[in-house]
Scaffold this motif. Structure first.
Motif, mmCIF file in Angstrom:
data_model
loop_
_atom_site.group_PDB
_atom_site.id
_atom_site.type_symbol
_atom_site.label_atom_id
_atom_site.label_comp_id
_atom_site.label_asym_id
_atom_site.label_seq_id
_atom_site.Cartn_x
_atom_site.Cartn_y
_atom_site.Cartn_z
ATOM 1 N N ALA A 97 64.491 27.488 30.551
ATOM 2 C CA ALA A 97 63.493 26.919 31.458
ATOM 3 C C ALA A 97 63.973 26.935 32.906
ATOM 4 C CB ALA A 97 63.164 25.494 31.041
ATOM 5 N N GLU A 98 63.029 26.996 33.829
ATOM 6 C CA GLU A 98 63.315 26.923 35.259
ATOM 7 C C GLU A 98 63.232 25.471 35.734
ATOM 8 O OE1 GLU A 98 63.656 29.772 37.769
ATOM 9 O OE2 GLU A 98 64.448 30.476 35.870
ATOM 10 N N ASN A 99 64.068 25.129 36.705
ATOM 11 C CA ASN A 99 64.028 23.803 37.351
ATOM 12 C C ASN A 99 64.045 22.666 36.330
ATOM 13 O OD1 ASN A 99 63.623 24.902 40.103
ATOM 14 N ND2 ASN A 99 61.624 25.510 39.301
ATOM 15 N N ALA A 100 64.874 22.797 35.301
ATOM 16 C CA ALA A 100 64.784 21.879 34.162
ATOM 17 C C ALA A 100 66.063 21.116 33.847
ATOM 18 C CB ALA A 100 64.355 22.660 32.925
ATOM 19 N N TYR A 101 67.212 21.504 34.407
ATOM 20 C CA TYR A 101 68.483 20.950 33.956
ATOM 21 C C TYR A 101 69.204 20.235 35.103
ATOM 22 C CZ TYR A 101 67.358 24.356 30.358
ATOM 23 O OH TYR A 101 66.712 25.090 29.395
ATOM 24 N N ALA A 102 69.557 18.978 34.881
ATOM 25 C CA ALA A 102 70.230 18.197 35.911
ATOM 26 C C ALA A 102 71.652 18.692 36.167
ATOM 27 C CB ALA A 102 70.264 16.720 35.515
ATOM 28 N N SER A 103 72.263 19.278 35.162
ATOM 29 C CA SER A 103 73.601 19.872 35.294
ATOM 30 C C SER A 103 73.584 21.254 34.663
ATOM 31 C CB SER A 103 74.666 19.009 34.611
ATOM 32 O OG SER A 103 74.784 17.745 35.216
ATOM 33 N N VAL A 104 74.040 22.246 35.415
ATOM 34 C CA VAL A 104 74.193 23.604 34.896
ATOM 35 C C VAL A 104 75.660 23.978 35.050
ATOM 36 C CG1 VAL A 104 73.507 26.016 35.082
ATOM 37 C CG2 VAL A 104 71.843 24.209 35.588
ATOM 38 N N ILE A 105 76.305 24.352 33.967
ATOM 39 C CA ILE A 105 77.720 24.674 34.000
ATOM 40 C C ILE A 105 77.953 26.079 33.471
ATOM 41 C CG2 ILE A 105 78.434 22.262 33.807
ATOM 42 C CD1 ILE A 105 79.024 22.768 30.835
ATOM 43 N N ALA A 106 79.058 26.696 33.903
ATOM 44 C CA ALA A 106 79.380 28.048 33.424
ATOM 45 C C ALA A 106 80.864 28.330 33.616
ATOM 46 C CB ALA A 106 78.562 29.105 34.159
ATOM 47 N N ASN A 107 81.417 29.037 32.648
ATOM 48 C CA ASN A 107 82.763 29.590 32.725
ATOM 49 C C ASN A 107 82.582 31.102 32.580
ATOM 50 O OD1 ASN A 107 85.473 30.231 32.532
ATOM 51 N ND2 ASN A 107 85.750 29.338 30.494
ATOM 52 N N THR A 141 70.813 32.740 38.311
ATOM 53 C CA THR A 141 70.206 32.116 37.142
ATOM 54 C C THR A 141 70.467 30.619 37.132
ATOM 55 O OG1 THR A 141 70.339 34.124 35.807
ATOM 56 C CG2 THR A 141 70.231 32.036 34.610
ATOM 57 N N ALA A 142 71.690 30.213 37.445
ATOM 58 C CA ALA A 142 72.023 28.786 37.501
ATOM 59 C C ALA A 142 71.155 28.064 38.521
ATOM 60 C CB ALA A 142 73.499 28.605 37.833
ATOM 61 N N ALA A 143 70.952 28.702 39.680
ATOM 62 C CA ALA A 143 70.130 28.096 40.729
ATOM 63 C C ALA A 143 68.687 27.926 40.261
ATOM 64 C CB ALA A 143 70.178 28.953 41.984
ATOM 65 N N GLY A 144 68.163 28.922 39.555
ATOM 66 C CA GLY A 144 66.794 28.828 39.080
ATOM 67 C C GLY A 144 66.604 27.784 38.005
ATOM 68 N N CYS A 145 67.616 27.557 37.189
ATOM 69 C CA CYS A 145 67.510 26.625 36.069
ATOM 70 C C CYS A 145 67.746 25.173 36.464
ATOM 71 C CB CYS A 145 68.495 27.018 34.971
ATOM 72 S SG CYS A 145 68.087 28.566 34.126
ATOM 73 N N ALA A 146 68.503 24.925 37.522
ATOM 74 C CA ALA A 146 68.835 23.561 37.926
ATOM 75 C C ALA A 146 67.616 22.843 38.495
ATOM 76 C CB ALA A 146 69.955 23.580 38.958
ATOM 77 N N THR A 147 67.541 21.546 38.260
ATOM 78 C CA THR A 147 66.504 20.735 38.873
ATOM 79 C C THR A 147 66.799 20.570 40.365
ATOM 80 O OG1 THR A 147 67.752 18.708 38.419
ATOM 81 C CG2 THR A 147 66.118 19.390 36.774
ATOM 82 N N PRO A 148 65.777 20.300 41.194
ATOM 83 C CA PRO A 148 66.049 19.926 42.590
ATOM 84 C C PRO A 148 66.968 18.710 42.620
ATOM 85 C CG PRO A 148 63.723 20.401 42.294
ATOM 86 C CD PRO A 148 64.331 20.392 40.906
ATOM 87 N N GLY A 149 68.042 18.821 43.363
ATOM 88 C CA GLY A 149 69.040 17.758 43.389
ATOM 89 C C GLY A 149 70.037 17.822 42.259
ATOM 90 N N GLY A 150 69.884 18.812 41.366
ATOM 91 C CA GLY A 150 70.802 18.955 40.256
ATOM 92 C C GLY A 150 72.102 19.612 40.670
ATOM 93 N N GLU A 151 73.136 19.453 39.836
ATOM 94 C CA GLU A 151 74.437 20.027 40.124
ATOM 95 C C GLU A 151 74.643 21.321 39.358
ATOM 96 O OE1 GLU A 151 77.574 17.409 38.856
ATOM 97 O OE2 GLU A 151 77.037 17.561 36.737
ATOM 98 N N VAL A 152 75.408 22.229 39.968
ATOM 99 C CA VAL A 152 75.834 23.472 39.330
ATOM 100 C C VAL A 152 77.354 23.521 39.437
ATOM 101 C CG1 VAL A 152 75.756 25.984 39.405
ATOM 102 C CG2 VAL A 152 73.680 24.663 39.886
ATOM 103 N N ILE A 153 78.030 23.707 38.310
ATOM 104 C CA ILE A 153 79.497 23.711 38.290
ATOM 105 C C ILE A 153 79.987 24.963 37.585
ATOM 106 C CG2 ILE A 153 81.593 22.474 37.637
ATOM 107 C CD1 ILE A 153 79.889 19.939 37.330
ATOM 108 N N PHE A 154 80.854 25.713 38.264
ATOM 109 C CA PHE A 154 81.523 26.871 37.661
ATOM 110 C C PHE A 154 83.025 26.621 37.685
ATOM 111 C CE2 PHE A 154 78.539 30.789 38.082
ATOM 112 C CZ PHE A 154 77.432 30.027 37.721
ATOM 113 N N VAL A 155 83.734 27.128 36.691
ATOM 114 C CA VAL A 155 85.191 27.200 36.723
ATOM 115 C C VAL A 155 85.554 28.670 36.788
ATOM 116 C CG1 VAL A 155 85.416 27.123 34.186
ATOM 117 C CG2 VAL A 155 87.343 26.443 35.636
#
Length: 235
Positions: A97-107, A141-155
């Motif tokens: 989903a787009e604009n749906a996740y408060a936290s998006v993470i990826a390794n 993709t992470a940007a599209g899936c995160a909610t407005p104001g949501g966080e995106v974290i990569f390691v």
């Protein structure tokens, strides 16, 4: 935690990533989740969190479902077979989903495809090699899936920090970089990078943190507690 006998295996990076999620985040997306380690770590800290674990490897996702069930998280977990780098219509059709996740993470995969020798096993090579253009697709993709104001974290490894920061600063604000070193005084080997969708706050570079002390193989207390599942990463 069940893992494949051959190919890419989750390690400390995945645990750190899951422990880095903001307190009380209600909806989590783990892109390229593998066997689900990072997402399941995050869920273990936050009992109300609902997670979507996404990966293109359907064989690996069978283990992901097993791991969610073994930890009692099946009811809070959705497992999706989807290519993070696919076009938007394909991702949506797969359930992402787009604009749906408060936290998006990826390794994400982390060695440049033109550097060194690819691992002989296909899954391992696919999980560990990526060029900057493909990395940018992950960030997009992470940007599209995160909610407005949501966080995106990569390691990510520090050797590839430049393209990672370029993609983050183009799409997010409040970018925060946490450098991690093996021991005090040693060079940084990996970074955690967090950003907020829609923020205009400037970039922050935090002081580096060491995983181990000057001697021995044990972790320093902060990280020992994280790897034991007793604490989250505060940053």
């Amino acid at each position: 935690m069940s893992q494949p006998r051959h190919g890419f295996r989750a390690g400390l990076d995945s645990v750190l990533l899951g422990a880095a999620v903001a307190p009380g985040s209600p909806w989590l997306l783990d892109l390229g989740c593998g066997v689900g380690t990072a997402g399941l770590v995050a869920m273990s800290h936050w009992p109300d969190m609902v997670a979507t674990l996404a990966d293109r490897d359907k064989d690996i996702l069978a283990l992901t479902r097993d791991n969610a069930a073994a930890n009692g998280f099946s009811a809070r977990t959705t497992v999706l077979a989807v290519d993070v780098t696919a076009k938007g219509a394909e991702r949506h059709a797969a359930g992402l989903a787009e604009n749906a996740y408060a936290s998006v993470i990826a390794n994400p995969p982390f060695f440049d495809a033109g550097a060194g020798t690819l691992a002989g096993e296909g899954g391992r090579a696919g999980a560990r090699h990526m060029d900057p253009a493909t990395l940018d697709l992950w960030i997009k993709t992470a940007a599209g899936c995160a909610t407005p104001g949501g966080e995106v974290i990569f390691v990510y490894p520090v050797e590839s920090l430049s393209p990672l920061l370029a993609g983050f600063t183009q799409r997010f604000g409040a970018v925060t970089v946490l450098p991690l070193t093996p021991r005090p005084g040693q060079a940084v080997t990996r970074v955690l990078v967090r950003a907020i969708k829609g923020s205009r706050a400037p970039l922050t570079m935090l002081a580096s943190r060491a995983l181990h002390g000057d001697e021995g193989r044990g972790f320093l207390p902060e990280f020992d507690a994280i790897f034991r599942g007793e604490a989250r990463l505060v940053w």
